[in-house]
Write an enzyme that holds these catalytic residues in place. Structure first.
Site, PDB file in Angstrom:
ATOM      1  CB  SER A 153      10.054   7.959   1.073  1.00 22.86           C
ATOM      2  OG  SER A 153       8.755   8.051   0.543  1.00 22.86           O
ATOM      3  CE1 TYR A 169      -4.058  -2.040   0.386  1.00 23.83           C
ATOM      4  CE2 TYR A 169      -2.475  -3.480   1.492  1.00 23.83           C
ATOM      5  CZ  TYR A 169      -3.701  -3.303   0.884  1.00 23.83           C
ATOM      6  OH  TYR A 169      -4.567  -4.351   0.755  1.00 23.83           O
ATOM      7  CB  ALA A 170       4.495   1.882   0.155  1.00 25.30           C
ATOM      8  CG  HIS A 201       1.724   6.118   8.200  1.00 24.06           C
ATOM      9  ND1 HIS A 201       1.028   5.523   7.177  1.00 24.06           N
ATOM     10  CD2 HIS A 201       2.926   6.495   7.677  1.00 24.06           C
ATOM     11  CE1 HIS A 201       1.769   5.535   6.076  1.00 24.06           C
ATOM     12  NE2 HIS A 201       2.933   6.108   6.362  1.00 24.06           N
ATOM     13  CG  LEU A 230       8.942   1.306   1.032  1.00 22.72           C
ATOM     14  CD1 LEU A 230       8.376   1.881  -0.266  1.00 22.72           C
ATOM     15  CD2 LEU A 230       8.384  -0.091   1.257  1.00 22.72           C
ATOM     16  N   GLY A 280       4.065   6.934  -1.594  1.00 22.46           N
ATOM     17  CA  GLY A 280       5.045   7.980  -1.908  1.00 22.46           C
ATOM     18  C   GLY A 280       6.273   7.457  -2.618  1.00 22.46           C
ATOM     19  N   GLY A 281       7.022   6.545  -1.995  1.00 28.51           N
ATOM     20  CA  GLY A 281       8.187   6.008  -2.675  1.00 28.51           C
ATOM     21  C   GLY A 281       9.328   5.615  -1.773  1.00 28.51           C
ATOM     22  CD  GLU A 284       7.216  11.102   0.058  1.00 30.12           C
ATOM     23  OE1 GLU A 284       7.787  10.627   1.059  1.00 30.12           O
ATOM     24  OE2 GLU A 284       6.553  10.400  -0.729  1.00 30.12           O
ATOM     25  NE  ARG A 287       5.159  11.204   7.113  1.00 25.85           N
ATOM     26  CZ  ARG A 287       5.236  10.098   6.382  1.00 25.85           C
ATOM     27  NH1 ARG A 287       5.088   8.927   6.952  1.00 25.85           N
ATOM     28  NH2 ARG A 287       5.451  10.159   5.103  1.00 25.85           N
ATOM     29  CG  HIS A 297       0.456   9.789   6.649  1.00 29.02           C
ATOM     30  ND1 HIS A 297      -0.112  10.879   6.034  1.00 29.02           N
ATOM     31  CD2 HIS A 297       1.467   9.379   5.862  1.00 29.02           C
ATOM     32  CE1 HIS A 297       0.531  11.114   4.897  1.00 29.02           C
ATOM     33  NE2 HIS A 297       1.495  10.215   4.770  1.00 29.02           N
ATOM     34  NE  ARG A 342       8.375   5.778   8.365  1.00 25.79           N
ATOM     35  CZ  ARG A 342       7.728   5.894   7.199  1.00 25.79           C
ATOM     36  NH1 ARG A 342       8.395   5.836   6.063  1.00 25.79           N
ATOM     37  NH2 ARG A 342       6.424   6.043   7.164  1.00 25.79           N
ATOM     38  CD  GLU A 388       5.161  13.537   4.334  1.00 24.37           C
ATOM     39  OE1 GLU A 388       4.450  12.887   5.118  1.00 24.37           O
ATOM     40  OE2 GLU A 388       6.279  13.942   4.620  1.00 24.37           O
TER      41      GLU A 388
HETATM   42  P1  FAD Z   1       5.059  -5.375   5.677  1.00 25.46           P
HETATM   43  O1  FAD Z   1       5.187  -4.881   4.306  1.00 25.46           O
HETATM   44  O2  FAD Z   1       3.928  -4.859   6.476  1.00 25.46           O
HETATM   45  O3  FAD Z   1       4.976  -6.951   5.632  1.00 25.46           O
HETATM   46  C1  FAD Z   1       4.723  -7.689   6.796  1.00 25.46           C
HETATM   47  C2  FAD Z   1       4.407  -9.105   6.400  1.00 25.46           C
HETATM   48  O4  FAD Z   1       4.373  -9.935   7.547  1.00 25.46           O
HETATM   49  C3  FAD Z   1       3.057  -9.269   5.739  1.00 25.46           C
HETATM   50  O5  FAD Z   1       3.219 -10.173   4.675  1.00 25.46           O
HETATM   51  C4  FAD Z   1       2.190  -9.881   6.832  1.00 25.46           C
HETATM   52  O6  FAD Z   1       1.108 -10.641   6.371  1.00 25.46           O
HETATM   53  C5  FAD Z   1       3.217 -10.748   7.525  1.00 25.46           C
HETATM   54  N1  FAD Z   1       2.912 -11.105   8.901  1.00 25.46           N
HETATM   55  C6  FAD Z   1       2.630 -10.284   9.943  1.00 25.46           C
HETATM   56  N2  FAD Z   1       2.457 -11.015  11.070  1.00 25.46           N
HETATM   57  C7  FAD Z   1       2.645 -12.312  10.713  1.00 25.46           C
HETATM   58  C8  FAD Z   1       2.597 -13.544  11.423  1.00 25.46           C
HETATM   59  N3  FAD Z   1       2.293 -13.611  12.719  1.00 25.46           N
HETATM   60  N4  FAD Z   1       2.848 -14.680  10.743  1.00 25.46           N
HETATM   61  C9  FAD Z   1       3.110 -14.672   9.413  1.00 25.46           C
HETATM   62  N5  FAD Z   1       3.149 -13.538   8.698  1.00 25.46           N
HETATM   63  C10 FAD Z   1       2.939 -12.372   9.347  1.00 25.46           C
HETATM   64  N6  FAD Z   1       7.160   3.731   3.510  1.00 25.46           N
HETATM   65  C11 FAD Z   1       7.993   4.297   2.620  1.00 25.46           C
HETATM   66  O7  FAD Z   1       9.207   4.207   2.772  1.00 25.46           O
HETATM   67  N7  FAD Z   1       7.483   4.946   1.542  1.00 25.46           N
HETATM   68  C12 FAD Z   1       6.157   5.073   1.316  1.00 25.46           C
HETATM   69  O8  FAD Z   1       5.741   5.647   0.327  1.00 25.46           O
HETATM   70  C13 FAD Z   1       5.263   4.506   2.242  1.00 25.46           C
HETATM   71  N8  FAD Z   1       3.930   4.612   2.084  1.00 25.46           N
HETATM   72  C14 FAD Z   1       3.099   3.950   2.937  1.00 25.46           C
HETATM   73  C15 FAD Z   1       1.722   3.963   2.708  1.00 25.46           C
HETATM   74  C16 FAD Z   1       0.864   3.229   3.502  1.00 25.46           C
HETATM   75  C17 FAD Z   1      -0.611   3.244   3.249  1.00 25.46           C
HETATM   76  C18 FAD Z   1       1.398   2.473   4.575  1.00 25.46           C
HETATM   77  C19 FAD Z   1       0.500   1.659   5.448  1.00 25.46           C
HETATM   78  C20 FAD Z   1       2.759   2.480   4.833  1.00 25.46           C
HETATM   79  C21 FAD Z   1       3.616   3.216   4.018  1.00 25.46           C
HETATM   80  N9  FAD Z   1       4.999   3.217   4.240  1.00 25.46           N
HETATM   81  C22 FAD Z   1       5.824   3.802   3.343  1.00 25.46           C
HETATM   82  C23 FAD Z   1       5.580   2.386   5.278  1.00 25.46           C
HETATM   83  C24 FAD Z   1       6.063   1.091   4.632  1.00 25.46           C
HETATM   84  O9  FAD Z   1       5.148   0.673   3.655  1.00 25.46           O
HETATM   85  C25 FAD Z   1       6.245  -0.026   5.621  1.00 25.46           C
HETATM   86  O10 FAD Z   1       6.933   0.421   6.749  1.00 25.46           O
HETATM   87  C26 FAD Z   1       7.036  -1.152   4.986  1.00 25.46           C
HETATM   88  O11 FAD Z   1       6.399  -1.557   3.798  1.00 25.46           O
HETATM   89  C27 FAD Z   1       7.155  -2.302   5.944  1.00 25.46           C
HETATM   90  O12 FAD Z   1       7.679  -3.405   5.260  1.00 25.46           O
HETATM   91  P2  FAD Z   1       7.869  -4.761   6.039  1.00 25.46           P
HETATM   92  O13 FAD Z   1       8.347  -5.745   5.041  1.00 25.46           O
HETATM   93  O14 FAD Z   1       8.640  -4.532   7.256  1.00 25.46           O
HETATM   94  O15 FAD Z   1       6.383  -5.135   6.523  1.00 25.46           O
HETATM   95  C1  SIN Z   2       3.226   8.754   1.889  1.00 22.93           C
HETATM   96  O1  SIN Z   2       3.170   8.491   0.692  1.00 22.93           O
HETATM   97  O2  SIN Z   2       2.840   9.809   2.394  1.00 22.93           O
HETATM   98  C2  SIN Z   2       3.801   7.749   2.795  1.00 22.93           C
HETATM   99  C3  SIN Z   2       5.235   7.895   2.790  1.00 22.93           C
HETATM  100  C4  SIN Z   2       5.806   7.209   3.972  1.00 22.93           C
HETATM  101  O3  SIN Z   2       5.087   6.757   4.850  1.00 22.93           O
HETATM  102  O4  SIN Z   2       7.036   7.134   4.002  1.00 22.93           O
END
Ligand code: FAD
Ligand code: SIN
Length: 544
Positions: A384, A42-43, A346, A387, A45-46, A114, A285, A239, A381, A255
């Site tokens: 962006s 769902y990310a 967020h 990721l 921005g980037g 951003e 933010r 957020h 944080r 953002e």
């Molecule tokens: P996630 O991508 O959340 O993956 C977690 C995984 O673990 C999922 O597959 C889930 O199902 C699994 N899981 C959880 N618990 C268990 C369990 N008990 N057993 C098995 N599986 C489990 N960050 C940026 O840098 N840029 C952006 O533009 C940005 N935009 C965002 C927009 C939105 C709407 C959101 C919600 C966040 C955004 N963020 C952004 C933050 C960023 O997306 C996340 O911090 C990042 O993707 C986290 O990655 P991750 O791999 O750590 O966790």
């Molecule tokens: C956003 O696109 O505003 C999210 C960016 C982020 O959470 O880093």
């Protein structure tokens, strides 16, 4: 025989790690829903990366540290910023297609801007960056012969034993995890030579969140129960701009919309951010979220506006197709009407303490991505950077695992693994907690966290919240111990644990810093060196 690594989670962190570890080990990746369901997907921005000619690592480091309010770990920030561009280009090699701009001497990556960034440095795929990252990584994982993915498998608990080291001292070592097959309803034990938590964030500790339903803090709760150190859970990022419409509540308005010129306005059309920060609508933010909170409390309104009607309509539709269409579905054409917005939970800046190689305090356990507290984000944080952090630290974790497995070989088998499978006891399986009841308890806790542990806090309300969450947590643990284990009960148990950790950390911080604002201590305390809030109190693992 190849050694086995258990990866828990299929977001950017788990998938990146899996791809790298599959080069030297057999990887089993479990994920609790479908493989793409993650915050990553769902990310919008980037990914922040120093690529532009007028940018330099020093600028990105400084922006990250300014946002982090004096609490960033410098070496972790340097590692992320300096290695970030290589990780972004690696994603492109794996097939990611990011937005391009210009034609002379050839198209280059289009770099957005951003809040809190002093330069254009946000690599993006329009406003669907996460979907593109997730698509690329899932496809690469599916192609890899050394990776097995089990969807609908939720990790329940880490299996940890105290084992002697070469010098005879005892060390807590993770030997795998118990996992619920959510479709079959049975718990199994998965043995692993190394285990990686990549479970993402905990947005659902709050009533309103941008996070999809998977974000229930499972990794933090599991690690805490297993004895790992957890830090900085008070720093929950709200957020500032999520849609306030019943048809699409908490849908994120990136953002990047402010980065492209969107202006925050009161309901009467007056811009208000100039009074709060020199960067006005482009302020970091935490400042924007608090400003909105303060304006809403002052006016009694339910929302403020984010206005892009002054921007070229074609540009808005082209740059933000996802936001444009989601709002249109909800009945709002953002090219001619301002967007009603409110803040929502967020991102969790805290998490399982790790070092620069993503090692936790428990031997053979790594934590990567949002579940981890690497020290990169400090008290807030920068947009962006998440990721980016996941990509860089997953790479380090994989290299370190390779060295660990080469040096120490396979992990010993746990003693009597059947003891972890008590959850399958038929008597326990017969005792059902209905999903409705679990949902009611969850709602109670989320409402409490939203009203008492939100953007602006006080000691009185935090203490009240702790009293109530403790009671809830004890009740939930009791219920969990005596009933059939389901995804609902696993998540409820973890959310209660995480809510408690957030409040306990918040109560320990006797100052306002970054995302944590307490009216009883409205100033940042610079009279002593800034420190992390680490739980349990006995050890200070990982944070330098
Ligand atoms: P996630 O991508 O959340 O993956 C977690 C995984 O673990 C999922 O597959 C889930 O199902 C699994 N899981 C959880 N618990 C268990 C369990 N008990 N057993 C098995 N599986 C489990 N960050 C940026 O840098 N840029 C952006 O533009 C940005 N935009 C965002 C927009 C939105 C709407 C959101 C919600 C966040 C955004 N963020 C952004 C933050 C960023 O997306 C996340 O911090 C990042 O993707 C986290 O990655 P991750 O791999 O750590 O966790
Ligand atoms: C956003 O696109 O505003 C999210 C960016 C982020 O959470 O880093």
């Amino acid at each position: 025989m190849q050694q086995t690594i258990l990866v828990i989670g299929s977001g950017v962190a788990g998938l990146t790690y899996a791809l790298k570890a599959a080069e030297f080990a057999s990887v089993l990746l479990v994920t609790k829903k479908e493989d793409r369901e993650s915050n990553t997907n769902y990310a919008q921005g980037g990914i922040a990366a120093v690529i532009a000619a007028d940018d330099a690592p020093e600028f990105h480091i400084e922006d990250t540290e300014v946002a982090g309010a004096g609490l960033c770990r410098r070496d972790a920030v340097e590692q992320m910023v300096r290695e970030g561009p290589s990780r972004v280009f690696e994603l492109i090699e794996w097939g990611a297609e990011f937005s391009l701009s210009g034609s002379e001497p050839g198209p280059a990556l289009s770099l957005g801007r951003e809040g809190g960034h002093s330069r254009h440095r946000i690599v993006h795929a329009k406003d669907l960056t996460g979907r593109e990252v997730e698509r690329t990584l899932v496809a690469a994982v599916q192609r890899h012969p050394n990776i097995t993915v089990k969807e609908h498998h939720a990790a329940v608990d880490l299996v940890v034993e105290s084992l002697p080291t070469e010098d005879g001292t005892l060390r807590s070592t993770v030997l795998g995890a118990t996992v619920l097959d959510t479709r079959a309803g049975a718990v199994e034990f998965i043995a692993a030579d190394a285990t990686v938590l990549a479970t993402g964030g905990a947005g659902h500790a709050y009533l309103h969140t941008t996070n999809p339903s998977i974000a229930t803090g499972d990794g933090v709760a599991m690690a805490y129960r297993a004895g790992a150190s957890i830090a900085n859970m008070e720093f929950i990022q709200f957020h500032p701009t999520t849609l306030y419409m019943p048809e699409a509540r908490s849908f994120l308005i990136s953002e990047a919309v402010r980065g492209e010129g969107g202006i925050l306005k009161l309901q009467d059309g007056t811009p208000f951010m100039d009074a709060y920060h020199p960067m006005a609508s482009l302020a970091p933010r935490d400042i924007v979220a608090r400003a909105i909170d303060s304006e809403l409390k002052r006016s009694g309104d339910d929302f403020v506006y984010l206005d892009v009607t002054h921007l070229e309509a074609d540009f808005v539709r082209e740059r933000f197709p996802n936001i444009y269409h989601r709002c249109l579905e909800a009945g709002l054409d953002i090219t001619c009407s301002p967007i009603p917005i409110v803040p929502a939970a967020h991102y969790s800046c805290g998490g399982v303490c790790t070092d620069l190689e993503a090692r936790t305090g428990l031997h053979r356990l790594y934590a990567v991505g949002e579940v981890a507290c690497t020290g990169v984000h400090g008290a807030n944080r920068l947009a962006s950077n998440s990721l980016l952090e996941a990509l860089v630290f997953a790479d380090h974790a994989a290299h370190d695992t390779q060295a660990l497995l080469a040096a120490e070989g396979p992990a010993p088998k746990p003693k009597a693994p059947e003891r972890f499978l008590a959850a399958n006891d038929p008597a326990r399986r017969a005792a059902e907690v209905t999903p409705e009841f679990a949902h009611q308890l969850r709602l109670l806790m989320q409402t409490l966290m939203w009203s008492h542990v939100g953007i602006v806090r006080s000691d009185h309300r935090l203490k009240q919240a702790l009293r109530e969450v403790r009671i809830l947590h004890t009740a939930v643990e009791n219920l969990y111990e005596h009933s059939h284990v389901t995804l609902e009960t696993i998540e409820l148990r973890n959310l209660a644990q995480v809510a408690r950790l957030i409040i306990e950390c918040a109560l320990r911080r006797k100052e306002s810093r970054g995302l944590h604002f307490n009216t009883d201590y409205p100033e940042r305390d610079d009279s002593r060196p800034a420190s992390d809030t680490v739980l349990p109190l006995v050890s200070q693992v990982g944070l330098g």
